[in-house]
Design a protein around this motif. Structure first.
Motif, PDB file in Angstrom:
ATOM      1  N   ARG A 125       0.851  -1.186   0.000  1.00  0.00           N
ATOM      2  CA  ARG A 125       0.000   0.000   0.000  1.00  0.00           C
ATOM      3  C   ARG A 125       0.892   1.242   0.000  1.00  0.00           C
ATOM      4  O   ARG A 125       2.030   1.200   0.454  1.00  0.00           O
ATOM      5  CB  ARG A 125      -0.953  -0.008   1.174  1.00  0.00           C
ATOM      6  N   VAL A 126       0.345   2.322  -0.485  1.00  0.00           N
ATOM      7  CA  VAL A 126       1.083   3.578  -0.560  1.00  0.00           C
ATOM      8  C   VAL A 126       0.741   4.362   0.681  1.00  0.00           C
ATOM      9  O   VAL A 126      -0.432   4.557   1.011  1.00  0.00           O
ATOM     10  CB  VAL A 126       0.691   4.390  -1.825  1.00  0.00           C
ATOM     11  N   VAL A 127       1.808   4.829   1.328  1.00  0.00           N
ATOM     12  CA  VAL A 127       1.615   5.567   2.562  1.00  0.00           C
ATOM     13  C   VAL A 127       2.325   6.906   2.402  1.00  0.00           C
ATOM     14  O   VAL A 127       3.499   6.959   2.042  1.00  0.00           O
ATOM     15  CB  VAL A 127       2.195   4.788   3.760  1.00  0.00           C
ATOM     16  N   ASP A 128       1.619   8.010   2.649  1.00  0.00           N
ATOM     17  CA  ASP A 128       2.193   9.340   2.596  1.00  0.00           C
ATOM     18  C   ASP A 128       2.830   9.635   3.936  1.00  0.00           C
ATOM     19  O   ASP A 128       2.153   9.703   4.964  1.00  0.00           O
ATOM     20  CB  ASP A 128       1.105  10.373   2.282  1.00  0.00           C
ATOM     21  N   THR A 129       4.149   9.778   3.900  1.00  0.00           N
ATOM     22  CA  THR A 129       4.849  10.000   5.161  1.00  0.00           C
ATOM     23  C   THR A 129       5.094  11.481   5.401  1.00  0.00           C
ATOM     24  O   THR A 129       5.581  11.865   6.456  1.00  0.00           O
ATOM     25  CB  THR A 129       6.205   9.272   5.162  1.00  0.00           C
TER      26      THR A 129
END
Length: 124
Positions: free
Chosen positions: A11-15
């Protein structure tokens, strides 16, 4: 009996963090020695002032390294001449002329009367 199961995925996670990239360029000198040709033109105007017939107008020509281009202009030649068209001959001639007419002349008459004496004096 119980058994564990494993499910895998991405999954893509915005850090909240950006990416910084640095680039470093280095230059190394390399000497060259080359002869280059550069042409320059010198334009000189030479006054000629010669009248030629249109058929005899010179064409552009080379004289050595010099390219000569004649600059032509048409000029209007107007010639003015004087011509005697006619003459007027004027002569004075005196002739006697009789003149008969009726003219009216005026004359005045003065009459003076005096009453101091009984004399009447009239003057004209």
């Amino acid at each position: 009996m119980q058994q564990e199961e494993l499910h895998l995925g991405t999954r893509v996670v915005d850090t909240g963090r950006g990416v910084r990239v640095h680039k470093k360029v280095t230059e190394h000198p390399h000497p060259i020695d080359q002869t280059l040709l550069h042409d320059e033109l010198e334009v000189t105007r030479v006054e000629v002032g010669q009248i030629v017939a249109p058929a005899d107008a010179p064409a552009p020509r080379y004289e050595g390294d010099t390219y000569i281009v004649p600059v032509l202009e048409e000029i209007l030649v107007v010639e003015k001449r004087v011509r005697i068209k006619e003459e007027l001959h004027i002569t004075r001639v005196r002739r006697p002329v009789r003149h008969a007419d009726t003219v009216f002349l005026k004359s005045e008459e003065l009459i003076v009367e005096r009453f101091d004496e009984a004399t009447d004096v009239s003057r004209k």
